[in-house]
Design a protein around this motif. Structure first.
Motif, PDB file in Angstrom:
ATOM      1  N   GLY A 655       0.753  -1.242  -0.005  1.00 39.05           N
ATOM      2  CA  GLY A 655       0.049  -0.190  -0.157  1.00 39.05           C
ATOM      3  C   GLY A 655       0.830   1.328   0.011  1.00 39.05           C
ATOM      4  N   LYS A 656       2.053   1.362   0.914  1.00 34.37           N
ATOM      5  CA  LYS A 656       2.746   2.354   0.823  1.00 34.37           C
ATOM      6  C   LYS A 656       3.433   2.533  -0.659  1.00 34.37           C
ATOM      7  N   LYS A 657       3.640   1.490  -1.185  1.00 39.41           N
ATOM      8  CA  LYS A 657       4.355   1.665  -2.633  1.00 39.41           C
ATOM      9  C   LYS A 657       3.240   1.899  -3.927  1.00 39.41           C
ATOM     10  N   GLY A 658       1.996   2.377  -3.398  1.00 40.29           N
ATOM     11  CA  GLY A 658       0.727   2.250  -4.150  1.00 40.29           C
ATOM     12  C   GLY A 658       0.549   1.221  -5.190  1.00 40.29           C
ATOM     13  N   GLU A 659       0.819  -0.069  -4.456  1.00 35.68           N
ATOM     14  CA  GLU A 659       0.450  -1.269  -5.551  1.00 35.68           C
ATOM     15  C   GLU A 659      -0.866  -1.940  -5.014  1.00 35.68           C
ATOM     16  N   VAL A 660      -1.479  -1.484  -3.847  1.00 29.48           N
ATOM     17  CA  VAL A 660      -2.692  -1.768  -3.627  1.00 29.48           C
ATOM     18  C   VAL A 660      -3.590  -0.812  -3.046  1.00 29.48           C
TER      19      VAL A 660
END
Length: 662
Positions: A655-660
Motif C-alpha cells: 500500500g505504501k508503494k501504491g500497489e494495493v
C-alpha cells in the motif's frame, strides 16, 4: 446562479458521500483493433504550442520564460516565416483563414511591457500572412489571453475578470461579449464556459444571442473542452474524483451529451490535450507511465488507441487528419482499421513496422496491449509480433479470465526484461477486484497459467509488469479464500496476498493465521512482494540453504539485495521462527526505510527496552513509517511473528508503494 468556486468546493465536500447523477450514456462502446501509419510533411517545425488549420501551421520557438517568438509555416510549400522578432514574451499562437482566403496568425503578446517593470498585462495581436499587416486587437489594459480564430472572427478572454471580446476583421469592430471563460469560435458560434458557474454556453454571432447548452449539477463540472463548430468534446469530473470524456453534437435538433468513456478515478498524471473533427475525437491518457493517444468514432461509439506520444507532440486535427509533431516535422497519422479476427492483415502490418533495435522502443497491439523495451534489451534489430489470442481457459475455479489475452514473439533473446502493459476497457468495480487482478503467462509444457505479477495504476485502467520472455499472456481475476479467515482481522490482507501468490494456504483449505513464520518463509514473501528477479548464481549463499532447497533462490536474492543476513558459519537458519524484531529489520531493508539511531518512536511502548541494539534503528523506522503496529502499549519484539501478522505488514508495504488500494 451557481458559482464555479462553490460548485467545486461542494464536490470536495461530497466526495464519497453521495453518488453523482452522471450524464446519460446513449451508446454501448467496445474496443476494436486499430493500427495506424504516419506520413511526415516537408515542413520543419522547431518549437512548442504547435497549432494547425488546413495547410497553415503556427508555433512558438523554444525559450525560457515565454520568450520564444511566433512562427508560421505551410505544409503544402514547406516554407516558414518569423511572425515576431521583438524578443519579448509571446504565448498561445493560433491560425485561421479569413473570408478572403488569407491566412491570419493570432497570439498573446507582451511586447508593451516596459523593461525592468513587472505587470500582468498581455495584448492580442494578429498578422495577415498575405498582406503582411500586423494589428493590435484589444484596446484595454489587462491580461488578454487564449485567443481563438475562425474565418473573420477572433475571440479571447481577460484574466481574472473573465471578460470576453470579439473582433471582426471585416470592419475592425470590437464587441464586449460579457463574462465567460475559454471562448472558442467556429462556424459562426462561440462556445464558452460560464464566468460564474462553469457550465457550457453558445453565443451565435449573427443574432447576438446566448443559450446554455450544458447544465450540470453540483456533483459534476466541465474540466476542459474543445469545439469544432458542430461538436463539443469535454472532460467531465464528478464528486468521486472520476473523469470521463463526453461530446455534444450541436447539429442535432435536441442535442444530448453522449459519454465516450466510463468514469475513471483521477490519475497521478492527467493531460489537457484533446481535439475533435470529422466525426472523430482524440485525447491523451496516461497509460503505463506514458501518454497514449486515445480516439473515438463518434458515429459508432468505438474507442481505440493511436500510439504512444509525448504530450508536447500532440497537435490535433487539422480539419481532416490527426497531426503529431515528431522529430522536427509534422506527421499526419492515418488510421488503418483491422477488425477483430483479421489477424492476417494485422500480423503483416506488425511485422513490417515493429522492429526494435539496441536503442529500445514501444510496440502496441491495438488498445489492449503495449510492450516497452529499454535500451540494451536487444543487441541487434529484432522483429516483434503481437497478436490477439482467443479465450484463456483455466481449471482453477478461483480464477476468472478478464477478456484480455495476447501472444507476442521476438526474433532475438531479451537481454533484460520488457515492460508489458494491459489496458482494461473498464476499471474494476472495487478496490478489492483491482487488488486481485494480475497478469499470467501460459506454460505450454504444464498447461498451467503462471503468475507474472502486475501493478495497477491509479486509474485502475492499466496494469503493468516486467516480462523476461515472449509467450501467451492474459489477465485474470484471482479470488482465493480460506475457511478459517472468514471473520479474521487480517482476512482482506491475506486474501489479496494469496491472489498475488505471495502467501499460500494449506492443503486443508485453511490458512492457519496463528502459526509462526520461518525466516525462509518471510524472505520469500518479501522477494515475491517486491517482484525481485534475477540470476542467483554466484550470489550470497548459506550452508543450510543449499541448491535445491525450496527457498534457495528467494534467500539468495534477498541476501544479495542486502535485505537479510546470516549467522556465524555461513548459516541462515531457514527453519527458525522469525521474531518480530527480525521481521522488522528485513522489512525495513526491503522497503529502504530511513533508519535513525535516535528516535521517539519507541517511547509509546512499555517493552521498548527489550528491543536489541542491532534491531533498534530498523524497529524505529518500521514504526514511524506506519508499517508496524504494536499490541496496545506493547511491541513484543522477541515474540515470533505469525502468518497473519506477516501478511498484514507485507500488505501495508504494498500500500505504501501504491500497489494495493484501499
Amino acid at each position: 446562479m451557481k458559482s464555479v468556486f462553490w460548485k467545486r468546493a461542494a464536490l470536495l465536500l461530497m466526495a464519497g458521500v453521495i453518488a453523482t447523477g452522471g450524464m446519460p450514456v446513449n451508446r454501448t462502446f467496445a474496443e476494436t483493433v486499430y493500427t495506424y501509419k504516419d506520413e511526415a510533411s516537408s515542413l520543419t517545425v522547431d518549437g512548442i504550442n504547435v497549432r494547425e488549420s488546413g495547410t497553415h501551421v503556427v508555433w512558438r520557438s523554444r525559450a525560457a520564460n515565454y520568450a520564444g517568438q511566433i512562427y508560421y509555416g505551410n505544409t503544402a510549400t514547406g516554407k516558414t516565416l518569423a511572425v515576431t522578432n521583438h524578443g519579448k514574451m509571446t504565448d498561445t499562437p493560433v491560425v485561421g483563414v479569413n473570408g478572403k482566403g488569407e491566412p491570419v496568425v493570432v497570439w498573446a503578446d507582451k511586447r508593451n511591457q516596459i523593461a525592468g517593470t513587472v505587470n500582468f498585462n498581455w495584448d492580442i495581436y494578429s498578422y495577415n500572412v498575405q498582406t503582411k499587416v500586423e494589428t493590435k486587437l484589444n484596446v484595454n489594459e489587462g491580461q488578454n489571453r487564449i485567443p481563438s480564430i475562425d474565418g473573420d472572427y477572433i475571440v479571447w478572454q481577460t484574466n481574472p475578470q473573465y471578460d470576453m471580446h470579439l473582433y471582426d476583421q471585416t470592419n475592425g469592430t470590437l464587441t464586449d461579449l460579457g463574462k465567460g471563460r475559454d471562448p472558442v469560435v467556429a462556424n459562426g458560434s462561440i462556445v464558452y464556459q460560464g464566468g460564474s458557474d462553469g457550465d457550457l454556453y453558445e453565443y451565435v454571432i449573427s443574432s447576438g444571442t446566448s443559450r446554455k447548452i450544458l447544465d450540470l449539477s453540483y456533483t459534476s463540472y466541465v474540466e476542459r473542452f474543445v469545439f469544432n463548430g458542430e461538436q463539443i468534446l469535454w472532460k467531465q469530473r464528478d464528486s468521486e474524483y472520476k473523469g470521463k470524456y463526453t461530446f455534444l453534437d450541436l447539429k442535432e435538433s435536441d442535442p444530448q451529451p453522449v459519454d465516450l468513456t466510463q468514469p475513471v478515478m483521477l490519475g497521478k498524471t492527467e493531460y489537457k490535450e484533446m481535439s475533435i473533427s470529422g466525426g472523430t475525437a482524440a485525447w491523451l491518457e496516461a497509460s503505463g507511465g506514458e501518454a497514449i493517444v486515445r480516439s473515438a468514432d463518434l458515429q459508432t461509439g468505438k474507442t481505440f488507441s493511436l500510439g504512444v506520444v509525448k504530450p508536447s507532440q500532440f497537435v490535433g486535427f487539422n480539419g481532416e487528419e490527426l497531426t503529431i509533431a515528431k522529430d522536427g516535422r509534422l506527421v499526419s497519422r492515418e488510421v488503418v482499421k483491422s477488425e477483430t479476427g483479421d489477424t492476417a492483415s494485422t500480423a503483416a502490418l506488425q511485422q513490417g513496422r515493429d522492429s526494435i533495435g539496441p536503442n529500445g522502443g514501444v510496440v502496441a497491439g491495438g488498445q489492449d496491449v503495449r510492450l516497452t523495451f529499454e535500451p540494451g534489451t536487444f543487441g541487434k534489430d529484432s522483429r516483434i509480433l503481437v497478436e490477439k489470442s482467443g479465450p484463456a481457459a483455466t481449471k482453477n475455479k478461483e480464477m476468472t479470465w478478464l477478456g484480455i489475452s495476447w501472444t507476442w514473439t521476438s526474433e532475438a533473446k531479451l537481454e533484460k526484461p520488457a515492460s508489458l502493459t494491459f489496458e482494461l476497457e473498464q476499471s474494476p468495480a472495487t478496490a478489492d477486484r483491482a487488488n486481485r487482478t494480475g497478469v499470467y503467462r501460459y506454460n505450454g509444457a504444464t498447461g498451467q497459467w503462471i503468475y507474472a505479477g502486475g501493478t495497477m495504476d491509479a486509474s485502475w485502467r492499466n496494469i503493468r509488469t516486467q516480462v523476461e520472455e515472449p509467450g501467451l499472456y492474459a489477465l485474470f481475476l484471482n479470488e482465493p479464500s480460506f475457511t478459517d479467515m472468514k471473520s479474521h482481522w487480517a482476512k482482506d490482507e491475506v486474501e489479496v496476498l494469496a491472489s498475488r501468490w505471495i502467501v499460500n494456504g494449506m492443503d486443508t483449505g485453511r490458512f492457519e493465521p496463528g502459526k509462526s513464520v520461518t525466516r525462509a518463509q518471510f524472505a520469500k514473501m518479501l522477494v515475491e512482494a517486491a517482484g525481485l528477479r534475477g540470476q542467483t548464481e554466484g550470489g550470497v549463499s548459506f550452508k543450510d540453504v543449499p541448491a535445491g532447497h525450496w527457498a534457495s533462490d528467494a534467500v539468495k536474492q534477498a541476501a544479495s539485495a542486502g535485505w537479510v543476513k546470516g549467522y556465524e558459519g555461513s548459516l541462515f537458519k531457514p527453519n527458525a521462527s522469525i521474531t518480530r524484531e527480525e521481521m522488522m529489520l528485513m522489512l525495513t531493508n526491503a522497503a529502504s526505510l530511513r533508519k535513525e539511531e535516535q528516535s521517539e518512536a519507541l517511547t509509546a511502548y512499555t517493552d521498548a527496552a527489550k528491543v536489541h541494539a542491532w534491531a533498534k534503528p530498523s524497529v524505529q523506522a518500521a514504526i514511524k513509517s506506519g508499517l508496524i503496529q504494536g499490541n496496545g502499549d506493547r511491541l513484543n519484539p522477541g515474540a515470533t511473528c505469525t502468518r497473519a501478522e506477516a501478511a498484514a505488514v507485507i500488505y501495508r508495504w504494498l500500500g505504501k508503494k501504491g500497489e494495493v488500494f484501499q
